[in-house]
Design an enzyme around this catalytic site. Structure first.
Site, PDB file in Angstrom:
ATOM      1  N   HIS A 145     -17.556  -4.801   3.992  1.00  0.00           N
ATOM      2  CA  HIS A 145     -16.759  -3.620   3.703  1.00  0.00           C
ATOM      3  C   HIS A 145     -17.638  -2.391   3.512  1.00  0.00           C
ATOM      4  O   HIS A 145     -18.759  -2.482   2.997  1.00  0.00           O
ATOM      5  CB  HIS A 145     -15.901  -3.863   2.467  1.00  0.00           C
ATOM      6  N   LYS A 575      -4.213  -1.064  -5.712  1.00  0.00           N
ATOM      7  CA  LYS A 575      -3.783   0.182  -5.091  1.00  0.00           C
ATOM      8  C   LYS A 575      -2.261   0.301  -5.103  1.00  0.00           C
ATOM      9  O   LYS A 575      -1.695   1.391  -5.225  1.00  0.00           O
ATOM     10  CB  LYS A 575      -4.312   0.253  -3.661  1.00  0.00           C
TER      11      LYS A 575
END
Length: 917
Positions: A145, A575
């Site tokens: 990532h 999130k």
């Protein structure tokens, strides 16, 4: 001077020396005026942080505005490099203190293997260890990532400096040697200063593969076998039953790099093949090097020591005809093994050389069998000590790494699988629109097709690029299983899994390429759902219960030893619902999954998709594993290691070994000694669970109201953070958003969290907690505070939650965040949103202190306090510089130098904060 200050004096000395040498490099390269400018800004930033001095704030703003673009870049580079040097010094100091602890013979530290094993023996559960290791599986999984912003060249410079610091601790030097070490340190820092921080081009997937594999060179290939040996020795010293015992392969390090296709169109079948070939070449090259070293050591003459008949036969088969080794059977045998392995490398990676008549190994087990011949010969002839050195480590490495090095996971989004399956059905049954079917209709159709011997695919049909790509990569997996073994690609992960049909769609695709056989109901890879959003976490247990009720799916699990792995997504759930609700929903999902699996008599393995930051499920691994609910570990756990956390944990071999040990120690304790840490105390458990549910509900509403329910919040986010600049930075192979939009829903969790970290607000790691506690206390005025304090004292899940939030708040800075808020053009919008954020921040601080009893952040963690004290005077200026650069850039000064300055500041802040993405 207090004891901690005495212990940390060596760290302070290292930091001062590294800072001085960096200052010398800056002076020599840029001159005294540049150095003085940099030092002036540092002093002003310290005043602003220490005293919240408005005069210092104004002076700092004036000083930064007066800098030219070149001077700003120089300043940014200086503070970025110092952050890197501070990281090195802290890592070395941690090693120094750990070694001192061991040398002094002090009691084992919590989190160490010796501490965990000692606890098991002390609790009278030694007999359970054998069963534990027979079934155990512990696996950190490296992912690529894009928060790892450092170049490999920078990492190499850092490792060279770390080696020099370590040398000073371990070697008693003469004055001349100490002077040479100091000079080498200076050269290393000059090299670092002159090495470019930023990449000039975007990383390719194979660049990410190479970066990930570099940690095998530094740490994994050597330290993981040593961990096994150390644990075997530790057990043997406590119990004679473990004498000469060899533990099963309970720990492997996995990878997603080169197999993770979710949102990354650059991961193709060719990339998968190249990744596996590169991994094979890496591990075979390591084995060949170890064999050469081993042959140089085992110079045993036959006239002086006998050898076994199998060893003599192995030596006779060798093509080694040197007259100098005619009476050295071990060397000749190892020469023959080396030749066969060289031939194997030609087959598996296309490198090396194959001598005439030399047969490559068909499998790693064949190589191990030859090494076992060498080992048994040494032991049977009284040379046990020689068998326990390099040969022991090499044999373990072959067992753990095989010919594929790291198990590579596939991952793809369920939406892609759905579209591909829909296209296949449409081709086989014209008029059938799979996407229009409801869930039960899809399940029925998929099961019927899975039971059928026919294939949906046709060699004569023309498929879309997406469908062709998906089928190609599954075919590449089947070929890899033949070439490298089934352990090379053992898992297929389904992102955004939300239904039973998501599981069956993957099963159907596996059937199409021969990885699932309909007649025997055997499947060659694990089908793993990834539940990510709050809604998916809540639905996950019911989805699994429904799947287990399908005879066909249950038959597939029978071929996988009745075990099902489930992955839990920390990043997207945070999130989606905020820090507190994400943690609670994950915890509840685990409890419900444990119940479902127990009822269905299926073994559960949880795969935790944790990020580096607390906002993405990060935090200390040891505490996180111990805080899992009852039955959620049971000797088996996988978890992701992402972004800059991989460098922080595994670039240094000793630090890497410690982190691997922590995972094993926590898994042992959580499985064999679970009674103290897995649930709230029975006397107050129900009340604690109810309180947590209440807190979560309020926190969820507060978070979603701000992020998804506030007009203009999307604009505020894009203007008050560096998200736009992060999206353009060459730090990963995949885009920042899943779609070409600025919506927060489409944004990946990683850049979302990294952006808030850069502006020092860390919002995903705490927002909503203050409101939740305020509402709870208002609803329970009589005993609310006592209940919350009891939860913190008695319930490790809640303790870990608050500990992680404490760390996030300590790294936040509301004053610096306020400077970023000034970047928002609409003053009314800026004031409205930042006022809410600031109020929630204050409420969260008050709530944390009320519950924990702390007077200041990280009061119980002097190591973190020390880190903040040492590094923040150098991170803070980078934030101030970044704000100034963003102002200029957004006012139209968008040349290459401006972009470079912003990207340098992103790099420096990420390096300084360490777990920021």
């Amino acid at each position: 001077m207090q004891m901690n200050e005495v212990k940390d004096e060596l760290l302070s000395s290292d930091i001062r020396q590294l800072g001085r040498l960096l200052g010398d490099a800056i002076r020599n390269h840029l001159g005294d005026p540049a150095f003085e400018r940099i030092e002036h800004v540092r002093q002003l930033a310290i005043r602003f942080r220490r005293d919240n001095d408005e005069a210092a704030r104004a002076q700092l703003s004036d000083a930064l505005q007066a800098l030219s673009q070149e001077e700003t870049t120089q300043l940014t580079r200086a503070f970025s490099y110092f952050s890197l040097l501070a990281n090195i010094a802290e890592d070395q100091h941690h090693i120094r203190r750990t070694r001192a602890h061991l040398i002094a013979g002090s009691p084992p530290r919590q989190g160490s293997l010796s501490h965990a094993v000692g606890n098991v023996f002390d609790a009278g559960k030694a007999d359970a260890l054998e069963t534990f290791f027979d079934d155990a599986f512990v696996s950190p999984v490296f992912t690529a990532h894009p928060t790892e912003v450092q170049r490999k060249s920078i990492q190499n410079c850092q490792m060279a400096i770390a080696r020099l610091l370590s040398e000073r601790d371990r070697v008693q030097m003469t004055p001349e040697e100490a002077e040479q070490n100091e000079e080498a340190l200076g050269r290393g820092i000059v090299t670092l200063w002159q090495t470019r921080l930023l990449r000039t081009s975007k990383l390719s997937v194979m660049d990410e593969v190479a970066n990930g594999l570099s940690f095998y060179d530094h740490t994994i290939l050597r330290e993981l076998p040593k961990l096994y040996s150390s644990l075997e020795t530790m057990l043997a010293q406590r119990d004679a039953r473990w004498e000469d015992a060899e533990l099963p392969n309970f720990m492997k390090v996995g990878s997603w790099i080169g197999g993770d296709r979710d949102g990354n169109p650059f991961v193709t079948a060719d990339i998968l093949r190249s990744t596996l070939q590169t991994q094979a070449d890496k591990v075979l090259d390591f084995y060949l090097g170890e064999l050469r070293k081993l042959a140089s050591q085992l110079s045993l003459a036959q006239i002086l020591n006998a050898c076994s008949e199998p060893l003599r036969a192995l030596a006779e088969r060798s093509a080694d005809a040197s007259p100098h080794r005619v009476d050295e059977p071990y060397r000749r045998a190892l020469h023959g093994i080396h030749a066969r392995l060289d031939a194997t490398r030609v087959v598996l990676s296309g490198k090396g050389k194959q001598a005439d008549g030399v047969q490559p190994y068909a499998a790693a087990s064949d190589l191990l069998a030859d090494l076992d011949v060498v080992q048994h010969s040494l032991v049977s002839n009284g040379l046990r000590a020689l068998a326990r050195g390099r040969l022991r480590q090499l044999r373990r490495a072959v067992k753990v790494f095989g010919f594929s090095l790291a198990p590579l996971d596939l991952r793809q989004n369920s939406d892609v699988h759905e579209r591909v399956v829909g296209e296949l059905f449409a081709g086989a049954q014209p008029g059938l629109v799979y996407l229009d079917l409801d869930e039960e209709q899809r399940i029925g159709l998929l099961l019927a097709e899975l039971e059928s011997p026919r294939l949906l695919t046709s060699p004569y049909a023309q498929y879309s690029e997406e469908t062709t790509s998906e089928l190609d990569i599954f075919r590449a997996v089947r070929a890899a299983h033949v070439k490298y073994g089934k352990e090379s690609v053992p898992n297929c992960i389904i992102s955004k899994a939300a239904s039973v049909s998501d599981l069956l769609e993957v099963a159907l695709l596996l059937k199409e390429v021969g990885l699932l056989r309909q007649d025997s109901r055997e499947v060659d890879v694990n089908i793993i759902p990834l539940f990510e959003t709050i809604a998916d976490l809540r639905a996950g247990p019911a989805i699994m219960a429904r799947a287990f009720g399908l005879p066909f799916y249950r038959g597939l699990l029978a071929s996988r030893a009745d075990q099902q792995e489930v992955m839990l997504g920390y990043s997207d759930s945070n999130k989606d619902g905020g820090f507190l609700t994400s943690g609670w929903e994950l915890y509840k999902a685990e409890i419900e999954l444990v119940t479902v699996f127990k009822q269905e008599q299926i073994k559960l393995r949880l795969f935790h998709g944790r990020g580096g930051s607390v906002g993405r499920g990060g935090g200390p691994s040891y505490e996180a594993i111990l805080a899992q609910p009852a039955g959620a570990v049971q000797g088996q756990i996988r978890l992701t290691e992402q972004g800059e956390v991989i460098t922080a944990k595994y670039a240094n071999p000793e630090v890497g070994r410690r982190n691997l040990e922590v995972l094993v120690a926590a898994t042992i304790q959580s499985t064999l000694l679970p009674q103290a840490q897995l649930q709230p105390k029975a006397s107050a458990g129900a009340g604690h669970l109810a309180a947590m549910e209440e807190l979560s509900g309020t926190a969820l509403n507060a978070y979603r109201d701000l992020v998804y329910g506030t007009d203009g919040f999307e604009q505020y986010f894009w203007e008050s953070t560096v998200i736009a600049e992060i999206a353009a930075l060459n730090i990963g192979s995949r885009p920042a958003s899943r779609k070409k939009s600025t919506s927060i829903e489409d944004l990946r969790a990683i850049p979302w969290v990294l952006s808030w970290a850069q502006c020092r607000l860390m919002l995903p790691g705490w927002f909503g907690f203050g409101s939740a506690v305020q509402a709870y206390l208002a609803a329970h005025p009589a005993d609310g505070a006592d209940v919350l304090r009891g939860m913190y004292t008695d319930w490790p899940f809640f303790t870990s939650l608050l500990s992680n939030m404490d760390m996030v708040l300590a790294k936040s800075d509301i004053a610096i965040a306020g400077k970023y808020a000034e970047l928002v053009k609409d003053k009314a919008l800026r004031d409205a949103i930042f006022t809410r954020i600031r109020a929630e921040y204050a409420a969260t601080l008050d709530a944390l202190k009320l519950i924990t009893g702390q007077e200041e952040l990280q009061q119980a963690n002097p190591l973190m306090q020390r880190s903040i004290r040492n590094r923040f005077p150098y991170i803070d200026p980078l934030n101030h510089v970044q704000v100034e650069l963003l102002k200029r850039f957004r006012e139209g000064k968008q040349d290459a130098a401006a972009r470079t300055g912003i990207h340098l500041s992103i790099n420096g802040i990420a390096a300084g904060l360490r777990n920021s993405g």
